[in-house]
Design an enzyme around this catalytic site. Structure first.
Site, PDB file in Angstrom:
ATOM      1  CD  GLU A 147      -3.154  -0.752   1.981  1.00  0.00           C
ATOM      2  OE1 GLU A 147      -2.914  -0.120   3.151  1.00  0.00           O
ATOM      3  OE2 GLU A 147      -4.302  -1.341   1.770  1.00  0.00           O
ATOM      4  CD  GLU A 308      -4.151  -5.932   2.516  1.00  0.00           C
ATOM      5  OE1 GLU A 308      -4.938  -5.327   3.320  1.00  0.00           O
ATOM      6  OE2 GLU A 308      -3.074  -5.782   2.354  1.00  0.00           O
TER       7      GLU A 308
END
Ligand code: GLA
Ligand code: ZN
Length: 672
Positions: A147, A308
């Site tokens: 991320e 995710e």
């Protein structure tokens, strides 16, 4: 990435437990039909105790155990959280916030992308991991960092920013012109005079509480630079693993609509795209659907991986309700419906302590299978095993929405006309129209090929870069339908305003001239009528004229100024073929009552529409429905009830329609 089964797994961080727990995990995860584990996402400090010491012994045991149990692995490079010793001995790795605060060591996603320490040790670790594990044939992808995001305003970033600017502009003269620096006495004579536009320099918090900049050109370049320098760090790690394992695909996990990074550019350096999907309990389904389509679009409309999601709760939202029975399954299949070939979770086992110990997991703190959440994960795993015909299928969309980070940044950089203008929301407004009508839509980049679509909508295209207007015009000439809206065609790539009237290079195509913009306070509404129906107008009302009014005004001005060189500028040249748009809708209130708000212009075999305001879902639905009907675009299915989301994927095994009901979490998949 090609697989013959749906990837089903996610982040597994066994380092946090004693090894006897690992044994139990293996059994439970197999029982849950998990087939993939993402390992080593946050282990840097454990893997590297000092500059020249590495210890892979624990990771070796984990890798062996996971392989023995038949799991595929996405192996992370572990660089998204730096070791404390590194920060203490090499503080250049720590970020400086936009207010000038130098961070201490802590948290994660905490490295400066310009840090020489980071740029030395992160790729080195990546390379060592690749060399050590290259013969594990169960590694199906590299997961670089995690991320990527955030901003650094340190002196190293400032130095790199100056270098980046030198590369881009060549001379200070070019930069001074592009940034319009003669405004407020900003002319630069030395590259070293240039500082990062942050809260210590050009940026401030506005009356309305928004962060605002005062030198838009500099701000935009810093956003571009920062996205690029982060990408550069990613690429150092990517190149390090590619050098050793050229055949293993590489990715990193994207997030939602994430403004910091130009994902369109990042995706060029990824073998497949993936993203982390964490809707809030009250996220609007259309926004979520668009986020999936956005990620598919940045990846070139190819299948992506849902990297995710939580199997149950998150812990970082204000309030974290449990996902209702069926809800996780619905979100997962919704991702598949929009193009995912893998469904993954964060996390396999709930953390023992620290920030994420209240975050949902396949195995919760009870440490047991057979819980409600576990059983739903298991049932979904079984269901996905029966769905492999869908793998690799693409989305057959005939319509597209242009989503451009550059215009997003430009809108946010603009001081005025209103702080409530919102690029992302306006894009979702159009998307919702398609969504409500069950019409599949691609989200595309401005430099994508338009010719494969029947309808292309570019909402709030504040920045129109070189070549786009010509491409849109050719698309319309050949029969396409192009739609754009208020706040389009205002600036060029440097954030210099187009002269000769808005919407700049799009005005001939659209057949309109926008003379002014009226910003409406949030509590104020104008209205307009179209096809005998009244709609609300919000945020901005453009004051629009047919193009011939502009032509006439130019002629009047020539009488005053004389027909001098000024008018040779192409901004003032309106071709004789360019006609006036037909006025379809007009305002009902205020001093511009009766003037156009919605127009349609015919050119060649196609049409272009201009929408001069922001409205309610009913308007966008009616607009899309009209445009779709005029251009022979049909809903994907005609038997879906209102309120049910429909998405379609197609491959040589068939066309699969997903009927997703967000009200009762049901997903029905049919071959059509
Ligand atoms: C992100 C991160 C994960 C985890 C989850 C929690 O997606 O990538 O490491 O923190 O959020 O929701
Ligand atoms: Zn920095």
């Amino acid at each position: 990435m090609k697989t013959n089964h749906f990837l089903y797994g996610g982040d597994y961080n066994p380092e946090q437990w004693l090894e006897e727990v690992w044994e139990a995990d293996m059994k439970l995860l197999l029982e849950a039909h998990i087939n993939e584990l993402t390992l080593n996402v946050f282990s840097w400090a454990a893997l590297q105790p000092s500059e020249d010491e590495y210890d892979f012994s624990k990771l070796d045991r984990i890798m062996d155990l996971v392989r023995e149990n038949g799991f595929s692995v996405m192996l992370a490079t572990s660089t998204a959280a730096t070791p404390p010793w590194m920060a203490r001995r090499h503080p250049d790795i720590l970020r400086v916030d936009p207010d000038g605060k130098k961070r201490k060591y802590g948290a994660r996603h905490n490295f400066c992308p310009s840090s020489p320490t980071m740029r030395k040790y992160a790729p080195l670790l990546a390379r060592k991991l690749a060399e050590r594990y290259k013969d594990y044939d169960n590694i199906i992808a590299w997961h670089i960092g995690n991320e990527y995001g955030g901003v650094c305003c340190c002196d190293n970033c400032q130095r790199n920013f100056r270098e980046w600017l030198k590369d881009k502009y060549g001379t200070l003269g070019n930069l001074n012109r592009a940034w319009n620096t003669s405004f407020w006495s900003h002319t630069y004579y030395d590259w070293d005079e240039i500082v990062i536009p942050d809260e210590r320099s050009e940026n401030f918090i506005s009356e309305g509480g928004s962060p605002i900049t005062q030198v838009q050109g500099a701000y935009l370049d810093y956003r571009r630079f920062h996205s690029d320098i982060m990408l550069e760090e990613y690429r150092l790690e990517r190149d390090a693993v590619k050098a050793v394992t050229p055949d293993i695909p590489v990715t990193t996990n994207f997030m939602w609509f994430f403004e910091d990074l130009d994902y369109n550019k990042w995706a060029r350096y990824m073998d497949f795209v993936s993203w982390d999907c964490y809707p809030h309990y009250d996220t609007e389904p259309a926004e979520l659907a668009m986020a999936h389509d956005l990620i598919r679009g940045v990846g070139g409309q190819k299948p992506f991986i849902l990297m995710e999601q939580s199997p149950s709760v998150t812990n970082w939202q204000h309030i974290n309700p449990a996902k209702r029975p069926g809800e996780m399954t619905m979100y997962s299949l919704e991702a598949v419906a929009h193009g995912a070939d893998g469904v993954q979770f964060f996390q396999m086992r709930r953390a023992r302590g620290s920030a994420e110990s209240m975050h949902g997991a396949v195995i919760e703190h009870s440490g047991l299978g057979g819980t409600r959440v576990f059983n739903e994960v298991k049932a979904l795993g079984e269901r996905l095993e029966g769905m492999s015909d869908i793998l690799g299928a693409t989305v057959p969309a005939e319509c597209a929405i242009v989503f451009d980070w550059e215009s997003w940044w430009a809108v946010d950089a603009s001081q005025g006309p209103t702080e409530i203008m919102d690029y992302k929301s306006e894009c979702i407004n159009y998307y919702r129209g398609f969504y409500d009508l069950h019409i599949p839509v691609d989200v595309i980049k401005p430099d994508d090929d338009l010719s494969r679509y029947k309808v292309v909508i570019a909402p709030m295209m504040f920045m129109v870069q070189d070549g786009f207007a010509e491409k849109a015009a050719a698309f319309v000439q050949n029969g396409g339908c192009f739609v754009t809206s208020y706040l389009s065609g205002l600036v060029d790539k440097d954030y210099l305003f187009y002269q000769g009237g808005y919407p700049g290079p799009l005005k001939e195509l659209l057949g309109v001239w926008v003379e002014e913009q009226d910003a409406l306070p949030a509590e104020k509404t104008n209205h307009f009528t179209w096809n005998g129906k009244e709609y609300e107008a919000h945020i901005i009302c453009d004051l629009i004229h047919p193009l011939s009014d502009l032509r006439a005004l130019i002629a009047e001005n020539k009488k005053v100024i004389g027909d001098i060189d000024y008018f040779r500028d192409k901004a003032y040249h309106i071709s004789d073929d360019a006609g006036d748009a037909e006025v379809l809708g007009t305002y009902t209130d205020d001093f511009y009552q009766g003037s156009p708000v919605l127009t349609e212009n015919a050119s060649g075999k196609g049409h272009s529409w201009y929408v001069g305001t922001s409205s309610t879902p009913e308007f966008y639905r009616d607009l899309i429905s009209t445009v779709a009907a005029e251009n022979g675009v049909k809903p994907a299915v005609d038997d879906a009830p209102d309120g049910v989301e429909v998405a379609v994927r197609k491959n040589d095994k068939g066309t699969f329609a997903f009927y997703i009901d967000h009200r009762n979490y049901s997903v029905d998949i049919r071959r059509i």
